[in-house]
Every structure is written in structure tokens, then in C-alpha cells.
Design a protein around this motif. Structure first.
Motif, PDB file in Angstrom:
ATOM      1  N   GLY A  52       0.588  -0.898  -0.408  1.00 51.21           N
ATOM      2  CA  GLY A  52       0.346  -0.145  -0.011  1.00 51.21           C
ATOM      3  C   GLY A  52       0.609   1.052   0.359  1.00 51.21           C
ATOM      4  O   GLY A  52       0.689   2.576  -0.515  1.00 51.21           O
ATOM      5  N   ALA A  53       1.900   1.303   0.554  1.00 52.70           N
ATOM      6  CA  ALA A  53       3.226   2.316   0.613  1.00 52.70           C
ATOM      7  C   ALA A  53       3.909   2.799  -0.308  1.00 52.70           C
ATOM      8  O   ALA A  53       3.932   3.489  -0.927  1.00 52.70           O
ATOM      9  N   THR A  54       3.997   1.018  -1.141  1.00 52.56           N
ATOM     10  CA  THR A  54       5.218   1.893  -2.150  1.00 52.56           C
ATOM     11  C   THR A  54       3.296   1.683  -3.283  1.00 52.56           C
ATOM     12  O   THR A  54       4.229   2.784  -4.243  1.00 52.56           O
ATOM     13  N   LEU A  55       2.787   1.346  -3.476  1.00 55.76           N
ATOM     14  CA  LEU A  55       1.124   2.602  -3.646  1.00 55.76           C
ATOM     15  C   LEU A  55       1.103   3.220  -3.913  1.00 55.76           C
ATOM     16  O   LEU A  55       1.243   4.541  -4.764  1.00 55.76           O
ATOM     17  N   LEU A  56       1.151   4.327  -2.799  1.00 54.97           N
ATOM     18  CA  LEU A  56       0.868   5.650  -2.714  1.00 54.97           C
ATOM     19  C   LEU A  56       2.435   7.130  -2.738  1.00 54.97           C
ATOM     20  O   LEU A  56       2.283   7.778  -3.226  1.00 54.97           O
ATOM     21  N   ARG A  57       3.402   5.775  -3.118  1.00 54.63           N
ATOM     22  CA  ARG A  57       4.266   6.325  -3.082  1.00 54.63           C
ATOM     23  C   ARG A  57       4.859   6.558  -4.698  1.00 54.63           C
ATOM     24  O   ARG A  57       4.776   7.294  -5.066  1.00 54.63           O
ATOM     25  N   ASP A  58       4.049   5.443  -5.603  1.00 53.52           N
ATOM     26  CA  ASP A  58       4.894   4.885  -6.720  1.00 53.52           C
ATOM     27  C   ASP A  58       3.353   5.538  -8.148  1.00 53.52           C
ATOM     28  O   ASP A  58       3.298   5.988  -8.730  1.00 53.52           O
ATOM     29  N   ALA A 121       7.859   1.167  15.422  1.00 52.68           N
ATOM     30  CA  ALA A 121       7.678  -0.264  16.424  1.00 52.68           C
ATOM     31  C   ALA A 121       5.549   0.920  16.855  1.00 52.68           C
ATOM     32  O   ALA A 121       4.917   0.145  16.667  1.00 52.68           O
ATOM     33  N   GLY A 122       5.826   2.218  17.015  1.00 50.02           N
ATOM     34  CA  GLY A 122       4.476   2.831  17.099  1.00 50.02           C
ATOM     35  C   GLY A 122       3.325   2.238  16.306  1.00 50.02           C
ATOM     36  O   GLY A 122       1.637   3.343  16.430  1.00 50.02           O
ATOM     37  N   SER A 123       3.647   2.531  15.394  1.00 44.97           N
ATOM     38  CA  SER A 123       2.420   3.051  13.715  1.00 44.97           C
ATOM     39  C   SER A 123       3.009   1.837  13.068  1.00 44.97           C
ATOM     40  O   SER A 123       3.552   1.436  12.682  1.00 44.97           O
ATOM     41  N   ALA A 124       1.770   1.974  12.559  1.00 54.59           N
ATOM     42  CA  ALA A 124       0.905   0.514  11.397  1.00 54.59           C
ATOM     43  C   ALA A 124       0.595   0.930  10.635  1.00 54.59           C
ATOM     44  O   ALA A 124       0.446   0.019   9.303  1.00 54.59           O
ATOM     45  N   SER A 125       0.447   2.315   9.808  1.00 56.85           N
ATOM     46  CA  SER A 125       0.305   2.820   8.179  1.00 56.85           C
ATOM     47  C   SER A 125       1.437   4.308   8.122  1.00 56.85           C
ATOM     48  O   SER A 125       1.638   4.588   9.017  1.00 56.85           O
ATOM     49  N   VAL A 126       1.221   4.218   6.828  1.00 52.82           N
ATOM     50  CA  VAL A 126       1.581   5.640   6.108  1.00 52.82           C
ATOM     51  C   VAL A 126       1.346   6.292   7.030  1.00 52.82           C
ATOM     52  O   VAL A 126       2.261   7.302   7.311  1.00 52.82           O
ATOM     53  N   ALA A 127       0.014   7.107   7.365  1.00 52.38           N
ATOM     54  CA  ALA A 127       0.314   8.438   8.164  1.00 52.38           C
ATOM     55  C   ALA A 127       0.142   8.353   9.579  1.00 52.38           C
ATOM     56  O   ALA A 127       0.779   9.338   9.727  1.00 52.38           O
ATOM     57  N   GLY A 128       0.602   7.372  10.076  1.00 53.85           N
ATOM     58  CA  GLY A 128       1.116   6.690  11.647  1.00 53.85           C
ATOM     59  C   GLY A 128       2.436   7.220  11.463  1.00 53.85           C
ATOM     60  O   GLY A 128       2.598   7.772  11.875  1.00 53.85           O
TER      61      GLY A 128
END
Length: 175
Positions: A52-58, A121-128
Motif C-alpha cells: 500500500g505504501a509502495t502504491l502511495l509512493r509510485d 514501532a508504534g505506527s502501523a500505517s503510512v499516515a501514522g
């Protein structure tokens, strides 16, 4: 922009597992093997962790890459008064594409890498990840490595577009 975004999405499907393995090798303590990295990746959500993060980047990054190139190419054509551009003009337009890509993509690349290697460690999402990083160090935190990304990406984009233009012309396609 749209065609570049679709291309970026397709690219992300291929790159996400490759980058995950590379990133895990880079942060591995001591010597490790591909089998160990793949086993660790499978236990941590699979080789598509960070897709998901790679898609959000690319998607926006590659969209910006092609949109900037095309805008600069069209400006050069208008200034020249001819659709045939010199290699240097194509290289400059390509370099603009490289700058656009990394300006848009670097914060998302930062988040993707953190998620893939468990660095935040505390974040499980791109936004976090992005929010935590900006809170901890401002925008500078998510643009760490911008100069080196440009130093690598801008010449690469300049070469890609100028070689593409030269080959395209040799094959009878014009500029």
C-alpha cells in the motif's frame, strides 16, 4: 499524469517484494541469507508488506515524473518552434521529471521503508509513520536523503529520456 500513475502502480506490484527483501538485508544485524529474510518477511505479513505504501509512493510519484517531463518537453518544443528536440533538451526535461518524482515520493518512500523494516514501532500505517516522524523532527525528517535521491534520480531520469528520444528518432518516430 494518469498514464504515469497507472505505470507507477504496475511498477509497485513488482517492486514491493524486491524492496522489502533489500530493505531487510540492509538492516539485518550480521550475516543473513535470502531464505532467512524471506522467512522473517513471511512471519511479519508477507513479501507484499508495504505494498500500500509502495502504491502511495509510485502512483503519484511516477505520475509527477511523467507530467513534469511532458510539461518541460512541451515548453521546449514551444520555445524551439519545432517538435524535434536536442538530446540536451530531452535530458533537462527528464531531469525535471526526476526532481518531481523524488519531491512527491520521498516522504512516502520513507514511510514505506519504515513499515517494511519495522523502524517505527508504534505506527502501523503510512499516515501514522508520517505523523510520528513529522512530530519528532518536522518535515526534514521525512525528506532525509533528498539530496542523495536527487543525485541518483535526476541524472538517471535525464539519461532515460534522452536515450529514449535518440532511439525513438532513429527508429523513425521523431521526438
Amino acid at each position: 499524469f494518469a498514464a504515469g500513475g497507472v505505470a507507477g502502480g504496475a511498477n509497485a506490484l513488482v517492486l514491493a517484494p524486491v524492496e522489502l527483501v533489500r530493505n531487510r538485508f540492509q538492516v539485518a544485524a550480521g550475516r543473513t541469507t535470502l531464505r532467512a529474510v524471506l522467512r522473517e518477511a513471511a512471519a511479519a505479513g508477507g513479501v507484499y508488506r508495504g505494498l500500500g505504501a509502495t502504491l502511495l509512493r509510485d502512483v503519484p510519484g511516477v505520475g509527477a515524473y511523467y507530467a513534469a517531463f511532458e510539461a518541460m518537453r512541451r515548453r521546449a518544443v514551444a520555445l524551439r518552434g519545432s517538435p524535434k528536440l536536442e538530446l540536451t533538451e530531452l535530458a533537462v526535461a527528464g531531469a525535471g521529471g526526476g526532481v518531481a518524482f523524488w519531491t512527491v515520493a520521498l516522504p512516502l518512500d520513507f514511510a514505506k521503508t519504515c513499515l517494511q523494516v519495522g523502524a517505527e514501532a508504534g505506527s502501523a500505517s503510512v499516515a501514522g509513520v508520517l505523523l510520528d516522524a513529522v512530530r519528532a523532527g518536522g518535515l526534514r525528517r521525512v525528506y532525509v536523503g533528498y539530496a542523495s535521491a536527487l543525485a541518483r534520480g535526476v541524472p538517471g531520469a535525464a539519461v532515460v529520456f534522452s536515450v529514449y528520444g535518440a532511439v525513438h528518432e532513429r527508429l523513425g518516430g521523431g521526438s
